[in-house]
Design a protein around this motif. Sequence first.
Motif, mmCIF file in Angstrom:
data_model
loop_
_atom_site.group_PDB
_atom_site.id
_atom_site.type_symbol
_atom_site.label_atom_id
_atom_site.label_comp_id
_atom_site.label_asym_id
_atom_site.label_seq_id
_atom_site.Cartn_x
_atom_site.Cartn_y
_atom_site.Cartn_z
ATOM 1 N N GLY A 1 0.687 -1.119 0.079
ATOM 2 C CA GLY A 1 0.020 -0.079 -0.256
ATOM 3 C C GLY A 1 0.878 1.416 -0.019
ATOM 4 N N HIS A 2 0.466 2.334 0.543
ATOM 5 C CA HIS A 2 0.975 3.671 0.635
ATOM 6 C C HIS A 2 1.759 3.453 1.919
ATOM 7 N N MET A 3 2.723 4.547 1.623
ATOM 8 C CA MET A 3 3.837 4.427 2.905
ATOM 9 C C MET A 3 3.134 4.777 4.276
ATOM 10 N N ASP A 4 1.762 5.868 4.080
ATOM 11 C CA ASP A 4 1.194 6.092 5.402
ATOM 12 C C ASP A 4 0.420 4.815 5.973
ATOM 13 N N ASP A 5 0.105 3.772 5.044
ATOM 14 C CA ASP A 5 -0.263 2.559 5.620
ATOM 15 C C ASP A 5 0.649 1.728 6.338
ATOM 16 N N TYR A 6 2.090 2.003 6.140
ATOM 17 C CA TYR A 6 2.849 0.921 6.561
ATOM 18 C C TYR A 6 3.159 0.920 8.436
ATOM 19 N N ASP A 7 2.740 -0.235 8.888
ATOM 20 C CA ASP A 7 2.833 -0.390 10.176
ATOM 21 C C ASP A 7 4.119 -0.874 10.546
ATOM 22 N N ASP A 8 5.192 0.190 11.009
ATOM 23 C CA ASP A 8 6.581 -0.214 11.448
ATOM 24 C C ASP A 8 6.496 -0.751 12.924
ATOM 25 N N PRO A 9 6.840 -1.961 13.153
ATOM 26 C CA PRO A 9 6.622 -2.502 14.387
ATOM 27 C C PRO A 9 7.719 -2.070 15.344
ATOM 28 N N ASN A 10 8.730 -1.746 14.843
ATOM 29 C CA ASN A 10 9.880 -0.841 15.988
ATOM 30 C C ASN A 10 9.117 0.143 16.426
ATOM 31 N N TYR A 11 8.638 1.114 15.497
ATOM 32 C CA TYR A 11 8.028 2.537 16.032
ATOM 33 C C TYR A 11 6.941 2.173 17.116
ATOM 34 N N LYS A 12 6.127 1.054 16.919
ATOM 35 C CA LYS A 12 5.170 0.849 18.122
ATOM 36 C C LYS A 12 5.698 0.461 19.078
ATOM 37 N N ASP A 13 6.824 -0.645 19.145
ATOM 38 C CA ASP A 13 7.527 -0.966 20.455
ATOM 39 C C ASP A 13 8.251 0.080 21.087
ATOM 40 N N ASP A 14 8.634 1.003 20.533
ATOM 41 C CA ASP A 14 9.273 2.112 21.188
ATOM 42 C C ASP A 14 8.275 3.298 21.800
ATOM 43 N N TYR A 15 7.173 3.241 21.134
ATOM 44 C CA TYR A 15 6.339 4.291 21.807
ATOM 45 C C TYR A 15 5.633 4.360 22.956
ATOM 46 N N ASP A 16 5.547 5.203 23.728
ATOM 47 C CA ASP A 16 5.312 5.052 25.124
ATOM 48 C C ASP A 16 4.322 6.330 25.321
ATOM 49 N N GLU A 17 3.017 5.969 25.365
ATOM 50 C CA GLU A 17 1.815 6.879 25.575
ATOM 51 C C GLU A 17 2.228 8.033 26.693
ATOM 52 N N ARG A 18 2.829 7.720 27.690
ATOM 53 C CA ARG A 18 3.199 8.551 28.673
ATOM 54 C C ARG A 18 4.319 9.652 28.516
ATOM 55 N N ARG A 19 4.992 9.530 27.349
ATOM 56 C CA ARG A 19 6.051 10.290 26.843
ATOM 57 C C ARG A 19 5.436 11.684 26.824
ATOM 58 N N GLY A 20 6.132 12.767 27.481
ATOM 59 C CA GLY A 20 5.550 13.996 27.577
ATOM 60 C C GLY A 20 4.733 14.430 28.610
ATOM 61 N N GLU A 21 4.068 13.382 29.458
ATOM 62 C CA GLU A 21 3.254 13.679 30.502
ATOM 63 C C GLU A 21 3.903 14.422 31.568
ATOM 64 N N LYS A 22 3.156 15.628 32.114
ATOM 65 C CA LYS A 22 3.388 16.552 33.116
ATOM 66 C C LYS A 22 2.906 16.278 34.230
ATOM 67 N N ILE A 23 3.742 16.339 35.354
ATOM 68 C CA ILE A 23 3.257 16.045 36.633
ATOM 69 C C ILE A 23 3.761 17.282 37.431
ATOM 70 N N THR A 24 2.677 17.834 38.061
ATOM 71 C CA THR A 24 3.291 19.156 38.807
ATOM 72 C C THR A 24 2.981 19.141 40.246
ATOM 73 N N SER A 25 3.818 19.651 41.101
ATOM 74 C CA SER A 25 3.464 19.614 42.695
ATOM 75 C C SER A 25 2.569 20.362 43.026
ATOM 76 N N SER A 26 2.013 20.174 44.096
ATOM 77 C CA SER A 26 0.957 20.976 44.829
ATOM 78 C C SER A 26 1.199 21.455 46.179
ATOM 79 N N PHE A 27 2.381 21.818 46.322
ATOM 80 C CA PHE A 27 3.011 22.117 47.706
ATOM 81 C C PHE A 27 2.498 23.591 48.087
ATOM 82 N N PRO A 28 1.699 23.785 49.066
ATOM 83 C CA PRO A 28 1.260 25.348 49.388
ATOM 84 C C PRO A 28 2.623 26.016 49.584
ATOM 85 N N ASN A 29 2.689 27.116 49.555
ATOM 86 C CA ASN A 29 3.830 28.224 49.864
ATOM 87 C C ASN A 29 5.254 27.667 49.462
ATOM 88 N N LEU A 30 5.529 26.791 48.687
ATOM 89 C CA LEU A 30 6.667 26.461 48.222
ATOM 90 C C LEU A 30 6.820 26.417 46.524
#
Length: 167
Positions: free
Chosen positions: A52-81
């Motif tokens: 098919g078209h290149m856009d349809d190609y399913d590269d297994p290495n790409y999926k193996d390396d992908y982590d949905e958590r990448r870029g997730e931001k966790i922020t502290s909620s300490f009052p007065n700090l």
Amino acid sequence: MRKIIITENQLRLLLENQEYIDSLLDKIGTKGIESLTPSEKKYLDGLSSHEGHMDDYDDPNYKDDYDERRGEKITSSFPNLPQIQFVFDYEEREEDEILLYGSVYFQGNEYIGVIVTNKNGNLIGFDFQIAELNYDESETTNLLDDAEGLEHELSGFFEDDVIPTLM
């Protein structure tokens, strides 16, 4: 000699991934096809059967390396700090430890490093160094030095907020 006809998309895909494909073929040539990992075999099988078209190609290495958590931001909620933010990049699992790599943002600086836990997700330690390459040598470059007096809060933030969110 047998002629093989490939589509333009297949040729483009081969050319773009030539270095990786060559390394797999070299591995087969020196160690045999059984030396390939399941992911590598799936990759080569996918290339050989892709029509098919290149856009349809399913590269297994790409999926193996992908982590949905990448870029997730966790922020502290300490009052007065000062606010502390952790941005997740990737995880590595070793025999007895889990390494959570990312960046910490604290008082206008970015620190790059790792949070180390045991297999159960209990904090063992952390190490974050300033990300800037052009810093004044008289300045500290370690998060713990820059957050002096807040060591307990940093540990608590990693133990109570970051680790449970990512695990």
